[in-house]
Design a protein around this motif. Structure first.
Motif, PDB file in Angstrom:
ATOM      1  N   GLU A  98       0.837  -1.188   0.000  1.00 13.91           N
ATOM      2  CA  GLU A  98       0.000   0.000   0.000  1.00 13.91           C
ATOM      3  C   GLU A  98       0.873   1.239   0.000  1.00 13.91           C
ATOM      4  O   GLU A  98       1.722   1.396   0.882  1.00 13.91           O
ATOM      5  N   VAL A  99       0.693   2.095  -0.985  1.00 13.19           N
ATOM      6  CA  VAL A  99       1.446   3.334  -0.998  1.00 13.19           C
ATOM      7  C   VAL A  99       0.472   4.496  -1.166  1.00 13.19           C
ATOM      8  O   VAL A  99      -0.199   4.595  -2.182  1.00 13.19           O
ATOM      9  N   PRO A 100       0.390   5.334  -0.140  1.00 11.77           N
ATOM     10  CA  PRO A 100      -0.574   6.438  -0.174  1.00 11.77           C
ATOM     11  C   PRO A 100      -0.349   7.316  -1.401  1.00 11.77           C
ATOM     12  O   PRO A 100       0.775   7.708  -1.684  1.00 11.77           O
ATOM     13  N   GLY A 101      -1.408   7.559  -2.114  1.00  9.85           N
ATOM     14  CA  GLY A 101      -1.304   8.471  -3.240  1.00  9.85           C
ATOM     15  C   GLY A 101      -0.781   7.859  -4.518  1.00  9.85           C
ATOM     16  O   GLY A 101      -0.591   8.548  -5.502  1.00  9.85           O
ATOM     17  N   ALA A 102      -0.534   6.564  -4.504  1.00 12.87           N
ATOM     18  CA  ALA A 102      -0.049   5.935  -5.741  1.00 12.87           C
ATOM     19  C   ALA A 102      -0.751   4.597  -5.934  1.00 12.87           C
ATOM     20  O   ALA A 102      -0.872   3.811  -4.994  1.00 12.87           O
ATOM     21  N   GLU A 103      -1.190   4.379  -7.145  1.00 12.98           N
ATOM     22  CA  GLU A 103      -1.853   3.102  -7.401  1.00 12.98           C
ATOM     23  C   GLU A 103      -0.889   2.143  -8.074  1.00 12.98           C
ATOM     24  O   GLU A 103      -0.897   1.976  -9.293  1.00 12.98           O
ATOM     25  N   ILE A 104      -0.079   1.556  -7.271  1.00 14.45           N
ATOM     26  CA  ILE A 104       0.935   0.628  -7.762  1.00 14.45           C
ATOM     27  C   ILE A 104       0.267  -0.611  -8.360  1.00 14.45           C
ATOM     28  O   ILE A 104      -0.554  -1.229  -7.702  1.00 14.45           O
ATOM     29  N   PRO A 105       0.602  -0.960  -9.576  1.00 15.33           N
ATOM     30  CA  PRO A 105       0.069  -2.203 -10.140  1.00 15.33           C
ATOM     31  C   PRO A 105       0.717  -3.398  -9.435  1.00 15.33           C
ATOM     32  O   PRO A 105       1.937  -3.476  -9.363  1.00 15.33           O
ATOM     33  N   GLN A 106      -0.127  -4.249  -8.924  1.00 14.69           N
ATOM     34  CA  GLN A 106       0.382  -5.331  -8.093  1.00 14.69           C
ATOM     35  C   GLN A 106      -0.185  -6.680  -8.498  1.00 14.69           C
ATOM     36  O   GLN A 106      -1.301  -6.766  -8.975  1.00 14.69           O
ATOM     37  N   ILE A 107       0.609  -7.698  -8.267  1.00 13.02           N
ATOM     38  CA  ILE A 107       0.113  -9.057  -8.416  1.00 13.02           C
ATOM     39  C   ILE A 107       0.021  -9.632  -7.008  1.00 13.02           C
ATOM     40  O   ILE A 107       1.044  -9.780  -6.329  1.00 13.02           O
ATOM     41  N   ILE A 108      -1.187  -9.921  -6.592  1.00 14.09           N
ATOM     42  CA  ILE A 108      -1.420 -10.201  -5.182  1.00 14.09           C
ATOM     43  C   ILE A 108      -1.957 -11.600  -4.953  1.00 14.09           C
ATOM     44  O   ILE A 108      -3.021 -11.951  -5.453  1.00 14.09           O
ATOM     45  N   PRO A 109      -1.234 -12.396  -4.190  1.00 15.98           N
ATOM     46  CA  PRO A 109      -1.801 -13.679  -3.776  1.00 15.98           C
ATOM     47  C   PRO A 109      -3.029 -13.401  -2.915  1.00 15.98           C
ATOM     48  O   PRO A 109      -2.964 -12.585  -1.992  1.00 15.98           O
TER      49      PRO A 109
END
Lengths: 352, 352
Positions: free
Chosen positions: A172-183
């Motif tokens: 989680e990064v405030p203010g940024a929508e990091i594209p993530q691959i999440i189990p």
DNA sequence: TTGAAAGCGTTACCAC
DNA sequence: GTGGTAACGCTTTCAA
């Protein structure tokens, strides 16, 4: 036969001169852009011959500069790769990344230059993305990031600058929508609870690790939601936010306060098993136990646990990244990858 | 806050414009070439400010093109890295390479694009250096090659073209003096024989793998030389060139034809142990056995064996390569790295 | 001290 | 069909 002294690699200009054609013709022959301008077979042959004679190979730097594309995928781990590779943490991710990179014709850069640099220094080998004002990741068309001690500030900056990357694991990064691959630990935890309920358990407990990272949050949320949904009771310390195993609570458990326990790690599960044993309680006869991570089978059987599809996640990360490269607007959206439940020998029907 | 749409990364020209200086001034400030032209603090500040404001980072491709240098070290394995990484084959080499690359500030490229490409295709994932007339290795300043390289022609060509590389492991290529980092199996094998002799053994045997690659040749030569030097007798099939274990010969051994056996691999040593057992012979009581590769300790003890300093070899390879980059004339010379003998529980004084 | 300008090797556009 | 030529972004002389 003696190795050519490496003075200057032959360029297209040299080829052109030898073949008696213009340099741009050489370029077109080599890049095989037959559609744009069909080159007579005769010329093509002359060029190819000159290429062979000179041993010409294209200069990747020049090509990269021109095309703004490298066919290079970066892999940034926040710690050294290989010391960890054996444990399953990085290893299977990389396996998938490598496979998929090979299949799609990309090379992989491991960003090692960004480390602390000293030999003794940090066995951890903590690595930074931005180092003396330069971002090595730019070397690659885009990068896959993974690791534990992620520096959120760096992630934010990287995202803000528009560099194409995906992160493996939720972060989680405030203010940024990091594209993530999440189990999908959240659903997996819920399913584990469902399974316990299906075995008749109504009084259950939770044991948590000391870490407060997102992957654990996800487990806790999924668990809590399922507990709520089933109207179960959980008065365990872990459920209330305490990490580790409390002896006093275990005493209660031994007396029947809970018939099943969900544990965040194998490490804790093993400790739990031992401590229950000293209280004369056996798994799964007296208490059922399920683990919220991948657990290898050992001599005492297989924990009821999760399979985290790491190889697949690595592969997905590559595809996702390449999607972003092909279409720069696709800079959004994370991906949830389901974890499958591994039935083991540590969950049984409630006994009383 | 929203991610900047990645239109065009800011260039030095942009920085220059914003800072109100010339582009070359920016270059000099950033590359910190203070020696050549001292820039007044005032200007420097203006430049740095513009850099920060624009989020400027140098374009590595352009830089590489200009400087003919990337700070990139290539790692070319002739098979996929990660499937093998767990077994000790690639793994420890890479550990050393990564460590040393980090310490010296280089990044690592894994050449994955050169593989066969198909998913099912070759689990082996055989990789080529030259693929459709282009040599991806050129992407890196120089490369470390390792693995079971089937195609010596590629090695020859690479060397002939003057590309800087080192090969881990001995590899004979006619007409080319490939710089190699070589585990000294030859001396190690000799020392093993010395050790047996010191324990009183005079009749010894040799069991060989079916592979005919240089590393095995080295073991065989070292062994043969030592046998000769000590004036020992060896009538074993392995010594005469036959691979594997012959039952008829084992019968003779059981009757006393040999008191010690040197074996090329753990795999064969284990098989040997079993087959001796069926003949009522025990290691080391009846027969001493030593292994010519790294052998992990297992339940039945530790084989007398070798330690191959793979991590160190990885580190050396990096240094060697960087040496070649710094001084292009240093294109010659291989390096022999000693293997240390690991005393185990399978060699004993001769019993009769 | 600073700026202009010449490449580095490719690709791609545009006339011929 | 083919050959100039203009970028791409940077470093490095060479003048001013």
């Amino acid at each position: 036969m003696t190795a050519r002294r490496r003075e200057k690699a032959p360029s297209q200009a040299d080829v052109a001169r030898l073949a008696g054609v213009s340099q741009s013709a050489v370029s077109r022959v080599i890049s095989g852009n037959a559609a744009t301008a069909r080159i007579p077979e005769e010329t093509r042959q002359r060029v190819f011959e000159a290429v062979r004679e000179l041993g010409y190979v294209a200069n990747p730097a020049a090509r990269a500069m021109r095309k703004q594309r490298n066919n290079l995928l970066g892999v940034h781990t926040f710690e050294r790769v290989f010391p960890h590779a054996r444990e399953d943490f990085y290893f299977e991710f990389l396996l998938g990344i490598e496979e998929r990179a090979e299949e799609t014709g990309f090379d992989l850069v491991l960003f090692t230059s960004t480390g602390s640099g000293s030999r003794e220094g940090s066995e951890r080998g903590e690595r930074k993305i931005y180092k003396d004002g330069t971002n090595r990741l730019n070397l690659a068309d885009g990068s896959i990031l993974l690791g534990v001690s992620t520096d959120r500030g760096e992630l934010a900056r990287l995202w803000y600058e528009g560099y194409p990357f995906v992160h493996i694991g939720r972060r989680e990064v405030p203010g940024a929508e990091i594209p993530q691959i999440i189990p999908d630990y959240r659903s997996a935890s819920a399913s584990i609870v469902d399974r316990l309920v299906a075995h008749g358990h109504r009084r259950i407990g939770y044991v948590r690790e000391w870490l407060e990272m997102e992957p654990y949050e996800d487990r806790r949320i999924g668990y809590a939601e399922a507990v709520e949904r089933h109207g179960l009771t959980d008065t365990s310390p872990g459920f209330r936010g305490v990490h580790g195993i409390e002896a006093s609570w275990l005493d209660e458990v031994a007396r029947g306060a809970a018939t099943a326990i969900v544990v965040e790690s194998v490490r804790l599960a093993e400790s739990l098993r031992d401590q229950l044993a000293t209280r004369g309680r056996k798994i799964p006869d007296d208490i059922s136990v399920a683990v919220l991570e991948a657990a290898p089978a050992d001599l005492s059987g297989q924990w009821d646990s999760l399979e985290i599809p790491r190889t697949e996640i690595g592969r997905i990360a590559v595809d996702r990244l390449q999607g972003m490269l092909d279409d720069p607007d696709e800079r959004t959206g994370s991906l949830l990858v389901p974890c499958v439940l591994i039935p083991g020998t540590t969950v049984a029907a409630v006994s009383d």
